[in-house]
Design a protein around this motif. Sequence first.
Motif, PDB file in Angstrom:
ATOM      1  N   GLY A 210      48.710  34.812  54.525  1.00 33.23           N
ATOM      2  CA  GLY A 210      47.539  34.175  55.125  1.00 33.23           C
ATOM      3  C   GLY A 210      47.718  34.022  56.621  1.00 33.23           C
ATOM      4  N   ASP A 211      47.640  32.786  57.110  1.00 35.93           N
ATOM      5  CA  ASP A 211      47.770  32.549  58.545  1.00 35.93           C
ATOM      6  C   ASP A 211      49.178  32.107  58.925  1.00 35.93           C
ATOM      7  OD1 ASP A 211      47.759  30.076  57.368  1.00 35.93           O
ATOM      8  OD2 ASP A 211      46.213  29.210  58.672  1.00 35.93           O
ATOM      9  N   HIS A 212      50.164  32.436  58.075  1.00 35.83           N
ATOM     10  CA  HIS A 212      51.561  32.097  58.344  1.00 35.83           C
ATOM     11  C   HIS A 212      52.468  33.294  58.069  1.00 35.83           C
ATOM     12  CE1 HIS A 212      49.943  28.006  58.133  1.00 35.83           C
ATOM     13  NE2 HIS A 212      51.051  27.597  58.741  1.00 35.83           N
ATOM     14  N   TYR A 213      53.672  33.234  58.630  1.00 31.16           N
ATOM     15  CA  TYR A 213      54.766  34.131  58.234  1.00 31.16           C
ATOM     16  C   TYR A 213      55.846  33.274  57.584  1.00 31.16           C
ATOM     17  CZ  TYR A 213      53.082  38.099  61.058  1.00 31.16           C
ATOM     18  OH  TYR A 213      52.349  39.141  61.574  1.00 31.16           O
ATOM     19  N   VAL A 214      56.504  33.827  56.572  1.00 28.20           N
ATOM     20  CA  VAL A 214      57.628  33.148  55.932  1.00 28.20           C
ATOM     21  C   VAL A 214      58.889  33.963  56.224  1.00 28.20           C
ATOM     22  CG1 VAL A 214      58.638  32.347  53.769  1.00 28.20           C
ATOM     23  CG2 VAL A 214      56.155  32.187  54.127  1.00 28.20           C
ATOM     24  N   ILE A 215      59.848  33.301  56.868  1.00 34.79           N
ATOM     25  CA  ILE A 215      61.050  33.982  57.345  1.00 34.79           C
ATOM     26  C   ILE A 215      62.246  33.615  56.474  1.00 34.79           C
ATOM     27  CG2 ILE A 215      62.611  34.287  59.311  1.00 34.79           C
ATOM     28  CD1 ILE A 215      60.230  33.520  61.124  1.00 34.79           C
ATOM     29  N   ASN A 216      63.008  34.644  56.083  1.00 41.65           N
ATOM     30  CA  ASN A 216      64.249  34.454  55.336  1.00 41.65           C
ATOM     31  C   ASN A 216      65.322  35.379  55.904  1.00 41.65           C
ATOM     32  OD1 ASN A 216      63.907  32.622  52.794  1.00 41.65           O
ATOM     33  ND2 ASN A 216      62.038  33.865  52.853  1.00 41.65           N
ATOM     34  N   GLY A 217      66.533  34.839  56.017  1.00 44.30           N
ATOM     35  CA  GLY A 217      67.634  35.660  56.520  1.00 44.30           C
ATOM     36  C   GLY A 217      68.598  34.837  57.342  1.00 44.30           C
ATOM     37  N   SER A 218      69.412  35.506  58.142  1.00 42.63           N
ATOM     38  CA  SER A 218      70.407  34.792  58.956  1.00 42.63           C
ATOM     39  C   SER A 218      70.744  35.582  60.211  1.00 42.63           C
ATOM     40  CB  SER A 218      71.683  34.538  58.149  1.00 42.63           C
ATOM     41  OG  SER A 218      72.253  35.755  57.714  1.00 42.63           O
ATOM     42  N   LYS A 219      71.217  34.869  61.202  1.00 31.41           N
ATOM     43  CA  LYS A 219      71.661  35.445  62.472  1.00 31.41           C
ATOM     44  C   LYS A 219      73.024  34.854  62.811  1.00 31.41           C
ATOM     45  CE  LYS A 219      67.652  37.516  63.108  1.00 31.41           C
ATOM     46  NZ  LYS A 219      67.522  38.991  63.167  1.00 31.41           N
ATOM     47  N   THR A 220      73.794  35.549  63.643  1.00 31.95           N
ATOM     48  CA  THR A 220      75.108  35.025  64.000  1.00 31.95           C
ATOM     49  C   THR A 220      75.483  35.399  65.422  1.00 31.95           C
ATOM     50  OG1 THR A 220      77.350  34.687  63.161  1.00 31.95           O
ATOM     51  CG2 THR A 220      76.558  36.973  63.252  1.00 31.95           C
ATOM     52  N   PHE A 221      76.507  34.726  65.947  1.00 31.45           N
ATOM     53  CA  PHE A 221      76.991  34.892  67.316  1.00 31.45           C
ATOM     54  C   PHE A 221      75.893  34.585  68.328  1.00 31.45           C
ATOM     55  CE2 PHE A 221      79.496  38.508  65.165  1.00 31.45           C
ATOM     56  CZ  PHE A 221      80.458  37.624  64.691  1.00 31.45           C
ATOM     57  N   ILE A 222      75.064  33.587  68.045  1.00 32.40           N
ATOM     58  CA  ILE A 222      73.919  33.290  68.901  1.00 32.40           C
ATOM     59  C   ILE A 222      74.286  32.216  69.933  1.00 32.40           C
ATOM     60  CG2 ILE A 222      71.491  32.635  68.966  1.00 32.40           C
ATOM     61  CD1 ILE A 222      72.196  35.262  67.385  1.00 32.40           C
ATOM     62  N   THR A 223      74.268  32.591  71.208  1.00 26.57           N
ATOM     63  CA  THR A 223      74.520  31.640  72.288  1.00 26.57           C
ATOM     64  C   THR A 223      73.357  30.656  72.381  1.00 26.57           C
ATOM     65  OG1 THR A 223      75.771  33.319  73.492  1.00 26.57           O
ATOM     66  CG2 THR A 223      75.039  31.408  74.748  1.00 26.57           C
ATOM     67  N   ASN A 224      73.674  29.376  72.489  1.00 28.51           N
ATOM     68  CA  ASN A 224      72.697  28.280  72.402  1.00 28.51           C
ATOM     69  C   ASN A 224      72.121  28.169  70.991  1.00 28.51           C
ATOM     70  OD1 ASN A 224      73.085  27.889  75.151  1.00 28.51           O
ATOM     71  ND2 ASN A 224      71.225  28.981  75.755  1.00 28.51           N
ATOM     72  N   GLY A 225      72.851  28.699  70.020  1.00 28.63           N
ATOM     73  CA  GLY A 225      72.332  28.769  68.656  1.00 28.63           C
ATOM     74  C   GLY A 225      72.282  27.454  67.910  1.00 28.63           C
ATOM     75  N   VAL A 226      72.950  26.422  68.434  1.00 31.30           N
ATOM     76  CA  VAL A 226      73.011  25.140  67.728  1.00 31.30           C
ATOM     77  C   VAL A 226      72.125  24.087  68.386  1.00 31.30           C
ATOM     78  CG1 VAL A 226      74.530  23.277  66.938  1.00 31.30           C
ATOM     79  CG2 VAL A 226      75.349  25.651  66.924  1.00 31.30           C
ATOM     80  N   TYR A 227      72.156  24.007  69.712  1.00 30.01           N
ATOM     81  CA  TYR A 227      71.502  22.899  70.400  1.00 30.01           C
ATOM     82  C   TYR A 227      70.187  23.275  71.084  1.00 30.01           C
ATOM     83  CZ  TYR A 227      76.097  20.815  69.676  1.00 30.01           C
ATOM     84  OH  TYR A 227      77.250  20.351  69.107  1.00 30.01           O
ATOM     85  N   SER A 228      69.766  24.518  70.990  1.00 32.50           N
ATOM     86  CA  SER A 228      68.503  24.916  71.633  1.00 32.50           C
ATOM     87  C   SER A 228      67.309  24.300  70.908  1.00 32.50           C
ATOM     88  CB  SER A 228      68.378  26.436  71.660  1.00 32.50           C
ATOM     89  OG  SER A 228      68.486  26.962  70.354  1.00 32.50           O
ATOM     90  N   ASP A 229      66.179  24.256  71.611  1.00 33.74           N
ATOM     91  CA  ASP A 229      64.955  23.670  71.060  1.00 33.74           C
ATOM     92  C   ASP A 229      64.075  24.696  70.348  1.00 33.74           C
ATOM     93  OD1 ASP A 229      65.274  20.947  72.256  1.00 33.74           O
ATOM     94  OD2 ASP A 229      65.252  22.134  74.097  1.00 33.74           O
ATOM     95  N   TYR A 230      64.229  25.948  70.722  1.00 37.13           N
ATOM     96  CA  TYR A 230      63.453  27.009  70.065  1.00 37.13           C
ATOM     97  C   TYR A 230      64.280  28.283  70.001  1.00 37.13           C
ATOM     98  CZ  TYR A 230      62.510  28.947  74.740  1.00 37.13           C
ATOM     99  OH  TYR A 230      62.638  29.483  76.003  1.00 37.13           O
ATOM    100  N   LEU A 231      63.885  29.155  69.080  1.00 40.37           N
ATOM    101  CA  LEU A 231      64.593  30.409  68.873  1.00 40.37           C
ATOM    102  C   LEU A 231      63.608  31.563  68.991  1.00 40.37           C
ATOM    103  CD1 LEU A 231      65.252  28.216  66.345  1.00 40.37           C
ATOM    104  CD2 LEU A 231      67.223  29.716  66.134  1.00 40.37           C
TER     105      LEU A 231
END
Length: 388
Positions: free
Chosen positions: A147-168
Motif C-alpha cells: 500500500g502506502d508503506h514499505y516493510v523492510i527486513n534484513g541487516s547491515k554491518t560495519f556502519i559508522t554512526n550505526g548506533v547513535y545516529s538519528d536516521y539511517l
Amino acid sequence: MNSMYFTEEHELFRQSLREFLKKEVVPHIEKWEKSGSIDRFIWEKFGEMGYFGIAYPEEYGGLGLDLFYTVILLEELQRIHSGGFAAAIWAHAYLAMTHINKEGDHRIKQEYLTPSISGEKIGCLAITEPFGGSDVAGMKTTAVKEGDHYVINGSKTFITNGVYSDYLVIAAKTDPKLGNKGISIFVVDRDTPGVSATKLDKLGWRASDTGEIAFDNVKIPAQNLMGEENKGFSYIMQHFALERLIMGVNAHARAEYALEYTIKYMSEREAFGKTIDKFQALRHSVADMASEIEMCKEFNYSITKRLDEGQYVVKEASMSKLLSTKMADEAIYKCLQLLGGYGYMEEYPIARLFRDSRLGPIGGGTSEILREIIAKIVIDKKEYKPAT
C-alpha cells in the motif's frame, strides 16, 4: 599554500578550523576514544560553525562552497589524533547527507538535510551487510511495498554512526529478481519500531560508534523512498567516487601528520652522540615517504578539481583510494619503526595512527575490489556512467 588549488579564503578557513578543533575537540578526544561515543554537544557546535553545510545548498542552511573546503575539513580532522572522530564526522556529512541531498525530495531535505547541517540530527549510511562486504549487488535486505508503506527486513554491518545516529540512509532490494537493478534507497528514522543496533568492538576508530543494524518488519512511509525505485545501485556507484576520494584525502593527510610528528621526534632523539635525523639511512627513508605523500596529495587535489567541475571520476577516485591508503599504511608503519619502542606506546600518537590507518584499505571498498574495478576500466574498457 598551493595556489593552484587553494585561495587565501581557503587558507583563512583552514586556520579558523584548526583553532576550533584545538579548542573544542582535542580536549575531549581521549574521553571519546575510551567511551566509544561522541558527546552530542560537539555536533551542534560543528553545525553552528557551518562545517556540516560546507558542500550543501544555502536553501537548506548550507554554504554551497567548493570541494576544496571539504578537503581542508578532511585534512584537519586527520591531525587531531582520532581517526574515529574524523570518521564519525565525515560519514555523517558526506555519506548520509550526500544521499539525502542528491536523492531526497524537498520534504526529505527539509526534514533531514536542514537539521543535519545544523547538527541537530546525525545520519549514517547503511549499505554493507554481514557476509556481503564489498558485494553491494549481493545484498539480502528487502523492502516490500504494501500500500502506502514499505516493510523492510534484513541487516547491515560495519556502519559508522550505526548506533547513535538519528536516521539511517539504507539500501534494500525492492525487486530481488533484478539483482543490482532492483535496489532502492530509503531514509529510516532510528526510533522506527523494528530497528535495533549492536555496537561492534574494533581494532581502531574507537571514538566512532560502528554498529550492526537489524530491521525486523520495519514499516516506513512510501514517501521515504529516495529517488526512483530500483535505481539505488546507480546512486550508490555514483557517490562512491566521492567516498573513495575522501578516503584517499584522509590517507595522505594522516600520513603527512605522522611524518611531521616523526621528523620532529627524530630532531630531538639522540643516539651515538647525534640526533637520529642525521643518519643517512633514516634520512633517505623520510625522503621516500615525503615523496610518496606529495605524489598522492597532488593526485588527490587534481581529482578534487575535476569532481568539483562535475566530471565523472570513478576511475581516478578508485585509484586514489587504492594507492593513498596503501601509501599511508606503509608510511605510518615506517614512522612507528623510526620512533622505536616509543612508537609502540599508546601515549605517543603513532600507535593510534597505526591502528586507525589499517581500515583505509578495507572500508569503502577493499583494495582487492578496487583493483578489479580499475582492471575492468583499463583492460576491459568498461565505462561507468552517472545515474540518469
